[in-house]
Structure formats: C-alpha cells, structure tokens
Write a protein that holds these residues in place. Sequence first.
Motif, mmCIF file in Angstrom:
data_model
loop_
_atom_site.group_PDB
_atom_site.id
_atom_site.type_symbol
_atom_site.label_atom_id
_atom_site.label_comp_id
_atom_site.label_asym_id
_atom_site.label_seq_id
_atom_site.Cartn_x
_atom_site.Cartn_y
_atom_site.Cartn_z
ATOM 1 N N HIS A 156 0.861 -1.179 0.000
ATOM 2 C CA HIS A 156 0.000 0.000 0.000
ATOM 3 C C HIS A 156 0.898 1.229 0.000
ATOM 4 O O HIS A 156 2.120 1.114 0.150
ATOM 5 N N ASP A 163 1.571 4.859 1.858
ATOM 6 C CA ASP A 163 1.263 5.622 3.068
ATOM 7 C C ASP A 163 1.094 7.110 2.757
ATOM 8 O O ASP A 163 1.662 7.634 1.786
ATOM 9 N N TRP A 217 -4.565 -1.352 -5.815
ATOM 10 C CA TRP A 217 -3.268 -0.670 -5.774
ATOM 11 C C TRP A 217 -2.598 -0.651 -7.144
ATOM 12 O O TRP A 217 -1.822 0.254 -7.446
ATOM 13 N N ARG A 277 -4.447 4.011 11.077
ATOM 14 C CA ARG A 277 -4.836 3.288 9.863
ATOM 15 C C ARG A 277 -5.793 2.140 10.173
ATOM 16 O O ARG A 277 -6.644 1.785 9.358
ATOM 17 N N LYS A 334 -7.253 1.934 5.442
ATOM 18 C CA LYS A 334 -6.352 1.706 4.307
ATOM 19 C C LYS A 334 -5.632 0.378 4.499
ATOM 20 O O LYS A 334 -5.074 0.122 5.560
#
Length: 394
Positions: A122, A124, A152, A209, A295
């Motif tokens: 992922h 950030d 992604w 998160r 996320k």
Amino acid sequence: MKPLKIALLTYSTKPRGGVTHTINLAESLARLKHDVHIYALSAGNDFSGEVRAPYTLIPCPERKYESIDDKIKDYIEIYTDYLAGVNVDYDILHAEDCISANALLGLREMGLIGFYVRTIHHIDDFTSDSLIECQKKSIVKPDYVISVSKFWDRELRSEYSLNSTVINNGVDFKTFKTGHGKETKEKAKEGFSVGGCKVMLSIGGIEPRKNTITALRAFNIARAYIKSKGGKLVWLIGGGETLFDYRAYREEFFTELGKLGLKPDNDIFVLGNVPGAEMSLLYNAADVFVFPSVKEGWGLVLLEAMAAGVPVISSNIEPMTEFLEDGKNSVLIYPDDYKALAHQILMVLENPEFRSRLVENGEKTAQMYSWENAALKHVEHYREILREPHSRLK
C-alpha cells in the motif's frame, strides 16, 4: 526447469503484514524447491515463530532517534552497507517494503546489481518530506513492481504511471482451521483468560490506519447491550509493532477508554505481538473479527480469520471488496460509522443462522487463496523477468 536463487528482503522481524507476506512467500517458494533466502533488519529479536526457509538477521541496534526521518535514514544505511559487504549472487532480489527497496536501489547505483523487484502493499500518507521522498523512490525506482491487489495496481497507474503485476496474498488454510467446536473455542478462550465471554478480536494494534478508536466506540455499545442480557463481551487486540510513533493516537485511545468506564485487562486486552504459533489459537478464541481499517494493501488478517471459521466485519473499502461480499462471506460497514459497526457486531453475535452463513462462505473464500498459488505466480513472473536482457553485475 532449473530452480531459482531468490532473495526476499523485509524491514523487520515483527509480525506485520509485509513481514508475514515475506515469510509465507519464502516458505512456499522453498517447498517448490527454489533456493530462497530471507534478509531482515533485527534489533536483537528473531522472528516470532518458526521460519521454514533460510534467513539472515541484519543487526540494527536500538537507538534513540530525534525524528522518524533519522530512523528511516539510518535503517536504510545499515541495510545497504550490510548487503554491499556480502555476496548477493541471486537470480532475483525482491524487496517487500520501502526500506529494503531503497537499500537495493543503493546497490544498483553502486553497480553491485543490475535490477531488482519490489512488492507494493500500500502507499502511506506521509507528511515528512524525507519520508515522502523515501517512499516515492521505493515506488518509481525499482525495475519491476508487484502489487497485491487490483486497487493498488490502479492507484500506481493513476498516480505514478506505473505498470505492476498483480499477485494476491494467500492464506495458510490448514494452519488456521483448527476446529470450531464449542469445547475447542472455550479452551482457546481460557488460554487468553476470557473463558465464558463473548470475544471480539482485532489484529493490527492501536493506530490510525486500523481505525481503532472507531472500533472502541462500537465495542462500548455492543458490550453494554450484551451486559444488559446478562453476558460479557470482551475485546482482544493483537499485533501493532511498527516503525512509526503512534503514541498520540494510543493516548487518545486510552483516554477515551477511561471516559467510557472500560478497564484494560478486564474489558479490553491489548496483547501486542502474539507468537506465530499462537495465532490460530487466538483466532479460534474469537466470536467475531472486527476490522474497520481505513487503508490496506489487501487485508491478509481477514483471510486468516475466515480460514479459522470466524465471521468477519470489515470496512467496505477497496481492496477488501475484491474478495469480501456483504451479507455473504462478511459484513461490510462504512469505516467511520461506529453505530452501524456496533449493530453489526450484535447481529453476528446474536443471530446464529446469519453467523453460520458468514462462517461457511468465509471458509470457502479463504480456500480460494493459497500461498502455493501466490508462489507459483511469483515464479512465473520471475522467469519472465529473467528472459529479458539485463546488465546485471555480480
């Protein structure tokens, strides 16, 4: 075909998602008879469980840093210097995070390697200029990029004009499917000192998160209802080791916990990192798995919970919606709606028919994903890479 020599690089020995991915991928590649070696930074700690693949721990002394920028810079330098001093004669060098990717970039710039691969789990949302630059270099500089989800992959195309190869995560189904009988579940609960209670489980620690404060507010509502019916609901929180400093968020969490009248080690148990050998026991102790994250790269812990026969409640965000279907194998909620989350926790706990449907379909979903399939797809991709001309120096 000739077995491949593969180095997989990760930034830590702690059981975060990227580290777990590294270990499981390495073990699966080894079972396919490839010569695999893991490299990991270590501040004196080994991996939390058995690793069935050769590995090297790179000493990374514990130090006090003035900023996270200094910490990351130091980690990259330690990683780069170590690799520059050893034999890196591998067919494939594969970084699983920003730190190891920057280390391999350093080796390529020194002419010690010709190319490398990076998995992006992922991206950030950093605010520090140096961290933003560190992450950007780890995304745009690798010669080959793998993403773990279609989401992604699209983000990389949109934000960086990068083409990635999508290879989903897997799950060790047999490890987590430990039996779902009442007796087994009660024994598992007793192992975590919560025997006789309804158990809500979350993995990922206390951090923004993972949206832990939203889960706290939902838990408080659900707990009060269960209490009014003469029962007790407790919350187990596992994991949470990270490079980043979330002390302010943790302080906010525990302040709110106190205001709600909840007690640590009575209502909420913050377990920290649970050894790998005990993770199946932890999942088996749970009656519901709650994951309102804002996320994720993929959501590996969701597959683990489903394999363990635990009904899951998750955020309705990509990429989890690539394998979760609301009302069929999971319950999906908006991540900021703690009242809806509380309602769904109670639906799962109080409705046996609904719960059974989620468990049955969740297990079927988990069986669709395996580390062996993920490893086979990696090998196919590696061989495609090696068929291309490279100026690799050894």
